[in-house]
Design a protein around this motif. Structure first.
Motif, PDB file in Angstrom:
ATOM      1  N   VAL A 657       0.838  -1.197   0.000  1.00 18.71           N
ATOM      2  CA  VAL A 657       0.000   0.000   0.000  1.00 18.71           C
ATOM      3  C   VAL A 657       0.874   1.249   0.000  1.00 18.71           C
ATOM      4  O   VAL A 657       0.610   2.222  -0.717  1.00 18.71           O
ATOM      5  CB  VAL A 657      -0.944  -0.005   1.217  1.00 18.71           C
ATOM      6  N   GLY A 660       2.338   2.115  -3.351  1.00 24.06           N
ATOM      7  CA  GLY A 660       1.377   2.713  -4.256  1.00 24.06           C
ATOM      8  C   GLY A 660       1.052   1.826  -5.439  1.00 24.06           C
ATOM      9  O   GLY A 660       1.802   0.906  -5.779  1.00 24.06           O
ATOM     10  N   PRO A 661      -0.078   2.066  -6.089  1.00 24.01           N
ATOM     11  CA  PRO A 661      -0.546   1.196  -7.177  1.00 24.01           C
ATOM     12  C   PRO A 661       0.396   1.147  -8.369  1.00 24.01           C
ATOM     13  O   PRO A 661       0.418   0.160  -9.099  1.00 24.01           O
ATOM     14  CB  PRO A 661      -1.905   1.796  -7.559  1.00 24.01           C
ATOM     15  N   ARG A 669      -0.455  -7.711  -9.813  1.00 30.09           N
ATOM     16  CA  ARG A 669      -1.869  -7.696  -9.431  1.00 30.09           C
ATOM     17  C   ARG A 669      -2.463  -9.104  -9.477  1.00 30.09           C
ATOM     18  O   ARG A 669      -3.290  -9.463  -8.635  1.00 30.09           O
ATOM     19  CB  ARG A 669      -2.664  -6.766 -10.352  1.00 30.09           C
ATOM     20  N   GLU A 704      -8.498  -6.106   0.392  1.00 30.92           N
ATOM     21  CA  GLU A 704      -8.558  -4.653   0.508  1.00 30.92           C
ATOM     22  C   GLU A 704      -7.464  -3.999  -0.334  1.00 30.92           C
ATOM     23  O   GLU A 704      -7.705  -3.008  -1.033  1.00 30.92           O
ATOM     24  CB  GLU A 704      -8.410  -4.255   1.981  1.00 30.92           C
ATOM     25  N   VAL A 705      -6.258  -4.567  -0.278  1.00 26.96           N
ATOM     26  CA  VAL A 705      -5.162  -4.011  -1.080  1.00 26.96           C
ATOM     27  C   VAL A 705      -5.468  -4.183  -2.564  1.00 26.96           C
ATOM     28  O   VAL A 705      -5.228  -3.275  -3.364  1.00 26.96           O
ATOM     29  CB  VAL A 705      -3.827  -4.687  -0.719  1.00 26.96           C
ATOM     30  N   ARG A 707      -8.236  -4.166  -4.006  1.00 28.69           N
ATOM     31  CA  ARG A 707      -9.294  -3.252  -4.461  1.00 28.69           C
ATOM     32  C   ARG A 707      -8.767  -1.861  -4.788  1.00 28.69           C
ATOM     33  O   ARG A 707      -9.500  -1.044  -5.366  1.00 28.69           O
ATOM     34  CB  ARG A 707     -10.393  -3.161  -3.402  1.00 28.69           C
ATOM     35  N   THR A 708      -7.531  -1.583  -4.416  1.00 29.70           N
ATOM     36  CA  THR A 708      -6.956  -0.280  -4.746  1.00 29.70           C
ATOM     37  C   THR A 708      -6.885  -0.126  -6.256  1.00 29.70           C
ATOM     38  O   THR A 708      -6.353  -0.998  -6.948  1.00 29.70           O
ATOM     39  CB  THR A 708      -5.531  -0.150  -4.158  1.00 29.70           C
TER      40      THR A 708
END
Length: 712
Positions: A657, A660-661, A669, A704-705, A707-708
């Motif tokens: 997180v 960053g994406p 992913r 949750e991660v 879903r970023t």
């Protein structure tokens, strides 16, 4: 063998300078003498001692390799030959191929005795043939050993030796043994050989088909068929097959596994059902879909009271998915003694709402169920989710207030439940206050959680007294509770100062609390400095951990990194033994909080990136100190490696997180999504009751991660 010459040769070796599990190997010559002596009792004791020293729980040492030639000479001369061949096989099994380690030396030493070992595969005694076959296979010397095993396979008739031969061939050449194994699963072979064949089929990677399924079911129970085998890794065949198939992680293998388990759990043979229950527990620890797939058969199984008790452990792992078992468990839990307690323990996991009234009814006589309700073995997760129940609250109050009330362990569990219920348990304030001397560490936190606003001042006064004069082990907890109730920090500062004794047992906790106080704890700085361990002395892990917390506290209080950074550097300079990995991770987290001023630690932090368990915290630190030094996609790949290996997986996801994406490639992913959605559990270590719940929490974190949104 000339025994005198042999013993003289033994005495030429520097045994006292060699090491085994218990230090100096000076005792080895005496054991070798005993093996060559006339006393059977002394020889048996020598074998036992050697298993404890030169082959300790499967580990080997420098003295082990030196002993191998002497063990082999004794075996060749007829002294305890079978026992010594088994010992030599164990040494080879504990060894390794290649390199210059003790393990490699040990395996090479046994391989060097292959001529002697293989000469025994044609011995008259079946036990000796079996031992020779196993020992030869454990050397890993396929080119030398396989031709001999293939020859013996064609002529051997003794079932246990034939089974050992098939296992040995599969060990050395799994895929090449598949045809022979497939041919041996039929009913024309003895059961010992058929089960060995099924295991060899699994090891050879063959699909588990109807023939394998039918053979396994026809052989159950199977543990007795391998009790004379030397291969202890496969001494519970059904469990082994279940684990091996699930680890293949394919839909077909999962379907085969659960079809097999479902049938085995419904077997007419009670011993077969017992083996199936144990294998099903293994499935629950490995597979996220296991509880759903197994619950139907297990619920049917416990309808018979004779089977119910053996299913309790599995029911706890199935949890609410086995809610249909609740009526049967309620009936069983209404009984007396330990059987009822065990049934209620399972009911806590399966249907906690139905368990609470039964627990209330017999609270003082249900220790196992109470432990389950408060999460005794699952990290406290159960206490946080165990439903509030007024009847149980009344029972806890009565139990805490009784003249013959609970002992310390039971009281801690009762207190933890009250604390988890928060303000709903406020009526228990008097009883909880009375439990303070019995639970000086646990009760203060619970008091802060349940105390109603109108009672906070009076409760804080009592806790302040406890923080000053109560049992030493509870003073920090009492002072922390005072702070939580009133915001007053004076008692906490005093309690922290008292516990900052150099080398004391509570230094780490005291320093952590000082850090939470921040600049308000400025008066504690001298005591914190004095509590550092002697950096020139022998610093163990608890002292290193305490030093890390002190460094963090000094930085939080003073804002000056000048003292903290050298302390952290000193920790990183310690010998990088495996047990320090979590200590290094804690130091890295402190470095991350310090940020750019911790730049001198960058080389040490970069050195942590080779160990999966240290990577996550090291990445957090490097990102906080020198973010420009990190290659996003490469670093994300390292973090995913760590998470997939369950090496500080939560921190790895946290670090993803932070990166960053943009750091996640398409493959990254995909891997992240697999962590969240794959069937195999990520968390596969720890106390069993807590593994599955911990894995589910990790799964939600991964989701949750994932879903970023991806970077544009």
């Amino acid at each position: 063998m000339d025994l005198a010459s042999f013993l003289a040769d033994v005495d030429t070796q520097p045994w006292a300078d060699l090491q085994h599990a218990y230090g100096s190997a000076a005792d080895v010559p005496d054991h070798l003498r005993a093996l060559a002596g006339e006393s059977e009792e002394a020889a048996s004791e020598a074998i036992s001692e050697l298993y404890g020293s030169i082959l300790h729980q499967g580990s080997v040492y420098e003295a082990t390799a030196r002993a191998v030639p002497y063990l082999a000479r004794l075996a060749g001369a007829g002294y305890r030959t079978e026992d010594l061949l088994v010992l030599l096989g164990g040494i080879a099994e504990g060894g390794a191929d290649g390199g210059d380690s003790d393990e490699a030396a040990c395996r090479a030493a046994v391989a060097g005795e292959l001529a002697l070992i293989l000469a025994k595969v044609d011995a008259e005694a079946p036990g000796l043939r079996r031992a020779a076959v196993w020992a030869a296979a454990m050397t890993g010397s396929a080119a030398q050993v396989l031709p001999v095993l293939h020859r013996c396979w064609k002529t051997e008739t003794e079932p246990v030796v034939r089974a050992e031969l098939l296992g040995a061939m599969a060990h050395l050449d799994p895929s090449g043994t598949a045809d022979a194994a497939t041919a041996a699963i039929g009913a024309d072979e003895p059961g010992e050989v058929r089960i060995a064949a099924l295991l060899a089929c699994v090891d050879g990677g063959l699909p588990w088909g109807p023939a394998h399924h039918g053979a396994m079911l026809s052989l159950l129970p199977v543990n007795g068929l391998v009790e004379d085998r030397l291969d202890l890794e496969r001494n519970e065949p059904l469990q082994y097959v279940v684990e091996a198939l699930l680890l293949r992680d394919t839909d077909a293998d999962r379907d085969a596994t659960y079809t097999l388990l479902d049938a085995a759990l419904r077997s007419a043979d009670p011993d077969a059902r017992t083996e199936a229950l144990w294998a099903a527990e293994t499935a629950c620890l490995l597979s996220r879909s296991a509880p759903e797939r197994l619950s139907g058969a297990v619920v049917e199984l416990i309808a018979d009271p004779a089977d119910a008790s053996s299913a309790y452990s599995l029911l706890a792992k199935l949890g609410v998915r086995a809610a249909a078992a609740a009526p049967a468990l309620v009936r069983l839990a209404a009984g007396e003694g330990d059987p009822a307690d065990r049934a209620l323990e399972a009911l806590v996991a399966v249907a906690p709402g139905r368990a609470a009234p039964l627990l209330a009814r017999d609270l003082g006589r249900r220790p196992r169920a109470l432990g389950a309700a408060c999460g005794f073995l699952s990290g406290g997760a159960a206490a946080a989710s165990f439903a509030y129940d007024p009847e149980l609250l009344d029972a806890i109050r009565a139990r805490l207030g009784a003249a013959d009330g609970p002992g310390a362990d039971e009281a801690v569990r009762l207190v933890s439940l009250l604390g988890a219920w928060g303000s709903r348990a406020s009526a228990a304030l008097p009883e909880l206050l009375s439990a303070l001397p019995l639970c000086p560490r646990a009760a203060p936190k619970a008091l802060a959680a349940i105390c109603p606003p109108e009672q906070r001042e009076a409760t804080a006064e009592l806790l302040t007294t406890a923080a000053r004069t109560g049992p030493e082990e509870g003073r920090l907890a009492a002072a922390t509770a005072v702070r939580g109730l009133t915001g007053e920090t004076g008692p906490l500062r005093a309690a922290v100062a008292e516990r900052l004794t150099p080398g004391g047992p509570a230094v780490r906790e005291a320093a952590r609390l000082a850090a939470e106080l921040g600049p308000e704890a400025a008066a504690l700085v001298p005591a914190l400095r004095a509590a550092f361990s002697d950096r020139a002395g022998d610093r163990n892990i608890p002292r290193l951990d305490a030093d890390i917390e002190i460094a963090a506290a000094l930085w939080r209080i003073t804002g000056d990194p000048e003292e903290a950074v050298p302390v952290l550097a000193g920790v990183f300079a310690e010998d990088g033994q495996m047990w320090l990995r979590w200590t290094f991770g804690r130091a890295a987290r402190v470095a991350a909080r310090i940020g750019g001023a911790a730049r001198p630690l960058v080389p040490a932090l970069e050195g942590l990136l080779t160990d999966p368990a240290r990577i996550p915290s090291a990445v957090l630190a490097l990102h906080a100190i020198v973010p420009e030094s990190l290659d996003g996609p490469r670093t994300a790949g390292l973090l995913l490696d760590a998470a997939e290996q369950d090496a500080d997986a939560e921190t790895a996801l946290e670090a993803l997180v932070v990166l960053g994406p943009a750091a996640l490639t398409a493959d990254g992913r995909r891997r992240l999504t697999a962590l969240a959605e794959r069937d195999l559990r990520v968390r596969t270590s720890g106390l069993e009751p807590g593994m599955a719940p911990s894995d589910e929490r990790l799964r939600e974190q991964a989701r949750e991660v994932a879903r970023t949104p991806a970077a544009a």
